[in-house]
Design an enzyme around this catalytic site. Structure first.
Site, PDB file in Angstrom:
ATOM      1  CG  ASP A 140      43.530   5.692  84.079  1.00 19.40           C
ATOM      2  OD1 ASP A 140      42.441   6.262  84.335  1.00 19.40           O
ATOM      3  OD2 ASP A 140      44.623   6.135  84.469  1.00 19.40           O
ATOM      4  CG  ASP A 180      42.199  10.881  82.347  1.00 21.40           C
ATOM      5  OD1 ASP A 180      41.854  11.587  81.389  1.00 21.40           O
ATOM      6  OD2 ASP A 180      42.981  11.272  83.242  1.00 21.40           O
ATOM      7  CG  HIS A 213      45.125   2.656  77.833  1.00 20.28           C
ATOM      8  ND1 HIS A 213      43.855   2.166  77.668  1.00 20.28           N
ATOM      9  CD2 HIS A 213      45.233   3.013  79.137  1.00 20.28           C
ATOM     10  CE1 HIS A 213      43.217   2.227  78.829  1.00 20.28           C
ATOM     11  NE2 HIS A 213      44.028   2.734  79.729  1.00 20.28           N
ATOM     12  NE  ARG A 227      48.556   9.412  86.062  1.00 17.94           N
ATOM     13  CZ  ARG A 227      48.158  10.668  85.935  1.00 17.94           C
ATOM     14  NH1 ARG A 227      47.220  10.958  85.042  1.00 17.94           N
ATOM     15  NH2 ARG A 227      48.655  11.623  86.677  1.00 17.94           N
ATOM     16  CE1 TYR A 268      45.009   9.660  80.991  1.00 14.79           C
ATOM     17  CE2 TYR A 268      45.404   7.300  81.113  1.00 14.79           C
ATOM     18  CZ  TYR A 268      45.070   8.494  81.726  1.00 14.79           C
ATOM     19  OH  TYR A 268      44.799   8.509  83.065  1.00 14.79           O
TER      20      TYR A 268
END
Length: 920
Positions: free
Chosen positions: A82, A80, A343, A298, A296
């Site tokens: 992050d 991912d 993001h 988060r 995404y």
């Protein structure tokens, strides 16, 4: 073929579809390493070196990746985008290097994509990069801090506060918010005030409501009508005057849409609209992301990619028309301070697809996608155009004034698609007013406000009979004789308890926690039994109160809002490469370790004394009779004191064991407080609170009778039966409960039949001579426990013995299909998840587009064959098993040059797919 590693098998499946056979896509199943739960995992004496350990469940996944690298000497880490995703990639690289699966010539690269679409994945593969060291260091700092706080502070809690389970850097601050809000509510002193409104009509016969704003020529403030007497005078003042329209003001207004979702706002809106908890929301969002439906999830970013904005505007024009598309795109500025998680917003990957077109089966996913899709569309739509009208009404002498407000939507704009929910309902100003003209009379309507009066009166505890002539009056409302003027009683309200939505919002405002932590933190404090959730509101348990007060008194700095927010900011600076993470750890540990050392020397009695003093205002509020609030109300001699047990804190008498008085720490009158109901046959009858809820008890424990008779209050489905809530229990009801178990009579075959209340409700039981176990029969109604007679009881027991099953009846077929070619009946049944066809032990769900009445035998056989093949069950006539061949003899293993037999290659095992989480 390069080896691509992602977190979850669902994500791997979707990405593999885009990359094709030229890549090997494997899942790590989340984090593969963590700090062992033992002392020394973070070496505070050696520059905070960390010892990592591969979990038992993760070893097979790391081995699978290592095995693939034997033939594919290129590793692409696609976790991912992050901090947690970066950390998983770093852990994988470190673990594989340590076991020498990554060699000097192994090409290792890192790719990220904000959405799992073919375009996004292809773009990412064309732009590989190195692992982001500052992001990894930010992860290391957070993980080390969480370990140092949890591993050092939690044991202090275990020793000083029996029953306390853990403390955490963010968890304990979150708990403090909930506890302090509860203390605000308990300390709140409600203030009475009254409001007056009138039902008026225009000369054209159209009715509208207006509220009193001017009395005696003076503008009214909220508390200017403090009681029923003043409300009566105000109602009379309005009804005794002729009114006219003094002014009508219509002002144009507008409303703009909310920004697209980020993690916190998605959790808040899902909670408001669906009552969906933070963890449920994030799990549903994770599955939508892995399936390629949304970006995404988060993130604390609210900006949208230019191509997404264009696609959004096109979708709006196609669905609603060009008038709903603003002249220029809406640009939302990101307010996030920490760039590492900023993001793109959470949005659909394809704006042309609504929830219906995706045909999502899981309800949580369907509702959440629909919410995201509508919010994203609305964010790029034209604003709503409104007209807000304010009408001021006056009496001829200027002593009385009223105001009516209304709102008209001239153009709905984004409201056609979506309107953001509210945590606190504001005064309704959306009502539309009729045509009202300045200078015309405002007459009282012929219709009345009687229904509103009745509703207000129901809320009052009594009806007052001494109302003035021509006026109705209750303890909560005053209604004029003409029925068109109403005064209603209100009280100021305490601040509301937090919901998960408002708690996330407050944490975000204070700068506590980050998008990846909200759900796990809120879930943890509930799992630790520090907080319970009722009707979507969060209530602190006694255990949670004690932990919070302990931390506020002995570790105040570390549950401070400003300190926690400042530490989060420092960690953000680490992620941006602007601060050394070991310097952050050293600064924190220096003071924290000293605080731990000081507190560890304290005795439990010293801790309880401090907490007792700190909680005194809540534990011992003044009594109505003016007596000492710390004197035990039971024995009248002992002094009350805070005590702890494994189930939490409570207040108890200092004369224990001679006096056994206890009550919850919420104060006298709280739910579950020990209460003497009266005496019966020389015994005191008590209402008490126990670990499993309230109960009644006869007498107190003595050396001869250590377990006096007691009985729990009857419940059904977790709720008290009508009339049996703790506040409804009287001496007579308690005595009735304490007669249980009741002897109904002697069975004809010998032995007594008894009735009682059990875990699953009321029942009767009988054990005949020679019977190994008693026979139990559930009763339908609670009252039957006290009323059932011998004849009915004997009949029920006989029926149960003749039918000894568990009481579950076999499902009835809704359609018989006929015989299967291999023997056995085929039938269609209605199941929990829809109709299904059944043959032998094979159950095959019917497709959604096939009705049971339309199912043919050929379709049924095909569904059964497909299901049977998946289960590895019985073979149908169409597929006969091949004859088994004799197994060849195993050849002796050849020895290697070193003279040793090569290690056996383990057989591949299928593992259940686990939901990957990047919360850590």
């Amino acid at each position: 073929m390069p080896v691509v590693v992602v977190e979850s098998p669902a994500k791997a499946k979707t990405i593999n579809k885009y990359l094709g056979p030229d890549y090997t896509v494997l899942a790590s199943y989340g984090h593969v390493r963590d700090l062992p739960a033992k002392d020394g995992s973070v070496d505070t004496d050696n520059e905070f070196d960390m010892t990592w350990e591969i979990g038992n469940d993760s070893r097979k996944h790391v081995s699978a990746i290592a095995e693939a690298l034997k033939t594919d000497n290129a590793l692409i880490l696609a976790t991912d985008p992050d901090r947690e995703g970066e950390a998983i990639s770093w852990h994988l690289k470190e673990a594989l290097t340590k076991r020498r699966s990554i060699k000097k010539d192994t090409a290792v690269s890192r790719v990220t994509f904000n959405a799992i679409t073919k375009a996004a994945v292809t773009e990412a593969m064309n732009n590989p990069r190195e692992i982001d060291a500052p992001l990894v260091e930010a992860y290391l700092a957070r993980r080390a801090l969480d370990y140092l706080v949890g591993f050092n502070l939690s044991p202090v809690l275990w020793r000083k506060l029996p029953g306390a389970r853990s403390a955490g850097r963010v968890q304990s601050v979150c708990l403090r918010l909930i506890v302090e809000r509860e203390m605000e509510i308990e300390a709140f002193d409600a203030r009475e005030y009254w409001q007056v409104k009138a039902l008026l009509t225009t000369p054209r016969g159209q009715d509208y409501e207006a509220r009193l704003t001017l009395l005696g020529g003076r503008k009214l403030d909220r508390f200017d009508i403090p009681n029923a007497t003043e409300a009566e005078l105000a109602v009379q003042a309005v009804t005794s005057r002729k009114l006219f329209i003094d002014s009508v003001e219509a002002r144009p207004g507008s409303r703009n849409p909310s920004a697209p979702f980020m993690t916190s706002t998605l959790q808040q809106e899902a909670s408001r609209k669906f009552g969906m908890g933070a963890r449920v929301c994030m799990n549903a969002a994770q599955r939508l992301y892995e399936a390629g439906h949304i970006t995404y999830m988060r993130t604390d970013g609210i900006d949208m990619a230019p191509e997404a904005i264009g696609a959004c505007r096109d979708a709006i024009a196609d669905r609603y028309g060009k008038e709903y598309v603003p002249q220029s795109p809406r640009i939302y500025k990101n307010k996030a301070k920490n760039a590492q998680e900023a993001h793109e917003c959470i949005r659909p990957t394809d704006m042309t697809k609504d929830a219906a077109s995706l045909k999502l089966r899981e309800e949580d996913q369907r509702k959440l996608y629909d919410l995201i899709w509508k919010r994203t569309l609305a964010a790029q739509m034209e604003g709503a155009r409104l007209e807000r009208t304010t009408v001021d009404i006056r009496s001829q002498d200027g002593q009385v004034g009223l105001r009516a407000t209304g709102q008209v939507v001239l153009f709905d704009g984004f409201l056609r698609v979506y309107e953001e929910g509210r945590d606190d309902v504001a005064e309704d100003d959306d009502s539309r007013l009729p045509q009202i003209m300045q200078g015309e009379p405002a007459n009282f309507a012929k219709a009345t406000l009687q229904a509103q009066y009745d509703k207000a009166a129901e809320r009052g505890d009594s009806v007052v009979e001494d109302a003035k002539p021509g006026m109705q009056k209750s303890s909560s409302a005053v209604l004029a004789e003409n029925g068109a003027v109403l005064g209603t009683q209100s009280f100021t309200q305490p601040p509301p308890r937090y919901t998960e939505a408002t708690l996330v919002k407050r944490m975000e405002e204070l700068g506590i926690g980050r998008p990846s932590t909200y759900a796990s933190v809120i879930t943890t404090i509930q799992e630790r039994e520090y907080v319970r959730k009722e009707q979507n509101r969060l209530f602190p348990e006694d255990k949670g109160r004690i932990v919070t007060i302990f931390l506020l008194n002995f570790f105040r700095k570390y549950v401070g809002y400003e300190f926690t927010a400042e530490l989060e900011n420092e960690l953000d600076e680490v992620s941006a490469g602007e601060m050394d993470y070991k310097a952050v750890l050293a600064k924190f540990w220096r003071d924290f370790s000293a605080a731990i050392s000081e507190t560890s020397e304290l005795r439990i009695s010293e801790v309880l004394d401090v907490l007792d003093d700190a909680l005194a205002p809540q534990l011992y509020p003044p009594r109505e009779d003016g007596s000492d609030p710390r004197i035990c109300p039971k024995c009248g001699q002992g002094r009350l004191h805070l005590k702890t047990s494994r189930t939490g804190g409570f207040v108890g008498c200092g004369n224990y064991p001679e006096c056994t008085y206890t009550r919850p720490i919420a104060g006298e009158g709280a739910d579950g407080e020990e209460k003497l109901l009266g005496e019966h046959e020389g015994d005191e009858i008590w209402l008490k609170a126990g670990r499993f809820g309230p109960y009644v008890q006869r007498g107190e424990p003595t050396p001869e009778n250590k377990k006096p008779p007691r009985a729990s209050l009857p419940k059904k489905g977790g709720a008290y039966l009508p009339g049996w809530a703790p506040e409804d229990v009287t001496l007579e009801k308690a005595i009735t409960l304490l007669t249980l178990p009741r002897v109904v009579g002697t069975h004809p075959e010998g032995g007594e039949i008894k009735s009682n209340l059990g875990r699953f409700g009321p029942y009767i039981m009988h054990q005949a001579e020679g019977e190994e176990k008693p026979t139990y029969v559930n009763l339908k109604e609670f009252q039957e426990v006290f009323e059932i007679g011998m004849n009915h009881a004997v009949e029920l027991i006989a029926h149960k013995r003749a039918n000894p099953g568990r009481g579950r009846t076999a499902a009835k077929a809704i359609r018989e299909m006929g015989d299967h070619p291999d023997g056995g009946k085929i039938a269609v049944f209605e199941g929990k998840y829809g109709p299904y066809v059944k043959w032998d032990k094979v159950n095959a769900t019917l497709p959604k587009d096939v009705e049971p009445a339309d199912l043919t035998m050929e379709q049924a056989l095909a569904l059964i064959a497909e299901k049977s093949a998946k289960k590895g069950g019985r073979k149908t006539a169409a597929k006969k098993p091949a004859a088994k061949k004799a197994a060849p003899k195993k050849a002796a293993p050849r020895k290697s040059a070193a003279g040793k037999a090569p290690a056996k290659k383990p057989a591949a095992k299928k593992t259940a797919a686990k939901q990957a989480s990047s919360d850590g």
